[in-house]
Design an enzyme around this catalytic site. Structure first.
Site, short mmCIF file in Angstrom:
data_model
loop_
_atom_site.label_atom_id
_atom_site.label_comp_id
_atom_site.label_asym_id
_atom_site.label_seq_id
_atom_site.Cartn_x
_atom_site.Cartn_y
_atom_site.Cartn_z
N ASP A 212 1.04 -1.09 0.19
CA ASP A 212 -0.07 0.05 -0.09
C ASP A 212 0.86 1.14 0.12
O ASP A 212 1.51 1.51 1.05
CB ASP A 212 -1.04 -0.17 1.27
CG ASP A 212 -1.82 0.99 1.37
OD1 ASP A 212 -1.90 1.94 0.37
OD2 ASP A 212 -2.69 1.17 2.23
N GLY A 312 20.04 23.41 -16.53
CA GLY A 312 20.77 23.82 -17.46
C GLY A 312 22.22 23.82 -17.64
O GLY A 312 22.98 24.44 -18.44
N HIS A 316 30.58 21.17 -21.88
CA HIS A 316 30.60 21.36 -23.16
C HIS A 316 31.45 22.12 -23.94
O HIS A 316 32.48 22.85 -23.19
CB HIS A 316 29.08 21.52 -23.69
CG HIS A 316 28.76 23.06 -23.50
ND1 HIS A 316 29.31 24.16 -24.21
CD2 HIS A 316 27.96 23.60 -22.44
CE1 HIS A 316 28.79 25.31 -23.83
NE2 HIS A 316 28.10 25.18 -22.71
N CYS A 334 27.31 26.94 -17.48
CA CYS A 334 27.86 25.76 -17.85
C CYS A 334 29.54 25.81 -17.46
O CYS A 334 29.88 26.89 -17.35
CB CYS A 334 27.82 25.43 -19.32
SG CYS A 334 26.08 25.26 -19.66
N ASN A 336 32.53 25.70 -19.70
CA ASN A 336 32.77 25.93 -20.97
C ASN A 336 34.31 25.31 -21.18
O ASN A 336 35.35 25.56 -20.48
CB ASN A 336 32.78 27.15 -21.44
CG ASN A 336 31.65 27.83 -21.86
OD1 ASN A 336 30.52 27.01 -21.72
ND2 ASN A 336 31.46 28.98 -22.23
#
Length: 387
Positions: A212, A312, A316, A334, A336
């Site tokens: 349950d 986000g 990369h 990010c 970089n």
């Protein structure tokens, strides 16, 4: 006739009478044995949980045959009990089912008793699955990184959390401590006080069928998965030096210039865990509210993408910022890197590997943001199971 002859004749007649009486048998014949009785305790009209076994008992005799079938006539697997006195189903039943029990028992005279019973199971308002993340096919052959928490994501909210916890299991080889933490009503994570040891084997189970979950929702099925932790890959991104330093199994193997989030969009501080990788991604600022026509809007295809948060943040390739990498923070949050350095990261890092960001000027990564798990102290984490 003399008295002696009369006495002899009477004695002879009495002896004959005794012989005849002994040969008649009287009322001493053995009565027949009582019939065996058969009982099915759960066949009382009350619907049972499908994990509850159907048990058949014989009294005053021995069971010779038992069959339990569902509404379609399929027989349920069974196991014999104690010397023909008991019998039990050996597999879970289905939700909202009706089962027919046919049993035969014989008494000591081999006289049979045949009985038929009906058993019903509960019909939940709805059911939910416990999906394991990452999906095993995603990490098949490559394993997971040392920072990867174990995750069950339920397809419906769980309000009966304390009961569900009893049915979640983790086994690690070699053994390592760990604890569960409810991120929210549908996500529960498991980690230890430190990252996993490289080479660790992890077995994870959610035995929730028939459980349950609360508010009329029951577990749809059990889930079990196995993972292997690969080598330790940890990258340390220091906003003070603008350098990304990579450690493989504790040894430094590479250092590269980078750029973190600009002051208006600082990267989150703290350990991040890679949750996704893609050779290319279209990054669109409109996904977080900065749309076309707004200052700072962008939409661009970006390569060698390692996602480190759902806010986000990625590691990369950023050829447009190579001139600032190693000198200034200019990204939208990010990490970089140059195309060559990002390709190296993409080739060596995968799901569960760690990127630790320090001195970014940003707040800590929230615990609920994909894998912000490591932002919490061990004491804080251990308290999360009671939420």
């Amino acid at each position: 006739m003399s008295r002696s002859k009369i006495t002899a004749l009477v004695s002879c007649l009495f002896a004959v009478a005794l012989v005849l009486t002994a040969c008649s048998g009287g009322d001493d014949a053995v009565p027949p044995a009582p019939l065996a009785t058969i009982a099915v305790p759960v066949a009382n009209g009350t619907a049972i949980n499908p994990t509850t076994p159907i048990v058949v008992d014989a009294h005053g005799g021995t069971l010779t045959s038992v069959a339990v079938t569902n509404a379609e006539g399929k027989e349920v697997k069974a196991k014999a009990g104690d010397k023909g006195k008991t019998w039990s189903t050996a597999e879970d039943l289905g939700y909202g089912g009706t089962y027919t029990v046919k049993a035969t028992a014989v008494n000591k005279d081999k006289v049979p008793t045949v009985k038929t019973f009906t058993v019903t199971t509960i019909a939940p308002a709805s059911t939910a699955y416990a999906n394991v993340i990452p999906a095993p096919d995603v990490v098949s052959g490559v394993g997971i990184g040392v920072g990867q928490p174990m995750v069950f994501q339920f397809t419906a909210p769980v309000s009966n959390k304390s009961e569900v916890l009893k049915h979640l299991k983790i086994t690690t080889t070699p053994a390592q401590p760990g604890a569960w933490y409810w991120i929210d009503d549908q996500n529960i994570h498991y980690r230890g006080p430190d990252y996993w040891k490289p080479g660790t084997k992890i077995h994870i189970e959610a035995d929730i069928y028939g459980v349950d979950l609360g508010d009329g929702v029951y577990g749809a099925e059990d889930t079990a998965m196995d993972y292997t932790v690969h080598d330790s890959w940890i990258a340390k991104a220091d906003g003070a030096t603008e350098l990304l330093t990579v450690f493989h199994n504790g040894q430094q193997v590479r250092q590269m210039p980078m750029s973190l989030g600009e002051p208006n969009n600082p990267s989150h501080n703290g350990p991040h865990v890679i949750s996704e990788k893609a050779a290319q991604t279209i990054m669109d600022s409109c996904t977080y509210g900065v749309c076309q026509g707004d200052p700072g809007y962008y939409r661009e295809t970006v390569y060698n993408d390692l996602r480190i948060s759902n806010d986000g943040e990625f590691v990369h390739s950023a050829p447009w910022s190579v001139g600032q990498q190693g000198a200034a923070n200019v990204s939208h949050g990010c990490v970089n890197l140059s195309p060559a350095d990002s390709q190296w990261m993409f080739d060596n890092f995968g799901l569960g590997d760690v990127v630790e960001i320090t001195n970014s000027g940003g707040p800590p990564l929230p615990v609920w943001d994909t894998y912000g798990d490591w932002e919490l102290s061990w004491a804080q984490w251990q308290a999360g199971a009671a939420k």
